[in-house]
Design a protein around this motif. Sequence first.
Motif, short mmCIF file in Angstrom:
data_model
loop_
_atom_site.label_atom_id
_atom_site.label_comp_id
_atom_site.label_asym_id
_atom_site.label_seq_id
_atom_site.Cartn_x
_atom_site.Cartn_y
_atom_site.Cartn_z
N LYS A 1 0.84 -1.22 0.00
CA LYS A 1 0.00 0.00 0.00
C LYS A 1 0.86 1.25 0.00
O LYS A 1 0.55 2.23 -0.68
N ASP B 1 2.38 1.57 -3.48
CA ASP B 1 1.39 2.00 -4.45
C ASP B 1 0.95 3.45 -4.26
O ASP B 1 0.46 4.08 -5.20
N ALA B 2 1.12 4.00 -3.05
CA ALA B 2 0.76 5.40 -2.79
C ALA B 2 1.71 6.36 -3.49
O ALA B 2 1.37 7.52 -3.73
N THR C 1 4.43 8.15 -2.67
CA THR C 1 4.56 9.42 -1.97
C THR C 1 5.96 9.57 -1.39
O THR C 1 6.20 9.23 -0.22
N LYS D 1 -1.47 14.42 0.84
CA LYS D 1 -1.05 13.11 0.34
C LYS D 1 -0.35 12.31 1.45
O LYS D 1 -0.56 11.10 1.59
N LEU E 1 -1.46 8.57 4.22
CA LEU E 1 -0.68 7.37 4.55
C LEU E 1 -0.86 6.92 6.00
O LEU E 1 -0.58 5.77 6.33
#
Length: 135
Positions: free
Chosen positions: A26, A29-30, A32, A107, A111
Amino acid sequence: MNAKQFRAVMDRVFEMMSTDPEMGPKLRDAETPQRFEFPDLDLVVNVTYNEDGEQNLRWEWTDDVDWEPDVQMTMDSDVANRYFQGKENIAMAIARRRIKTSGNVKKALALIPITKPVYAHYREMLENEYPHLVE
């Protein structure tokens, strides 16, 4: 906590998040990239997603990296330590200026729910190996 110990503890945290079967993919895939500065210890770490390899994240304790962070956060090491124990609310810490931010903070805040499972692992590691850091 001195800089060497903080870096060792944070390396373990990034490793935990990167290799966790839930959190790791995860976070990757973010997409950031983040830069964290810890002025009390004169340390900087840049963290980004890893597109290939076993690790989902990669991090370097330098600004000499081949990626640009989407968000920068500056905080003292004790704030980071409290955060990973689940004792520091990021939004409140930002509001109270215990964490200074720039870039795409929204963003980065997205998370937080992904990383919550690390709190228990972090506390367990501290209790077993660094009991003086438990809050």
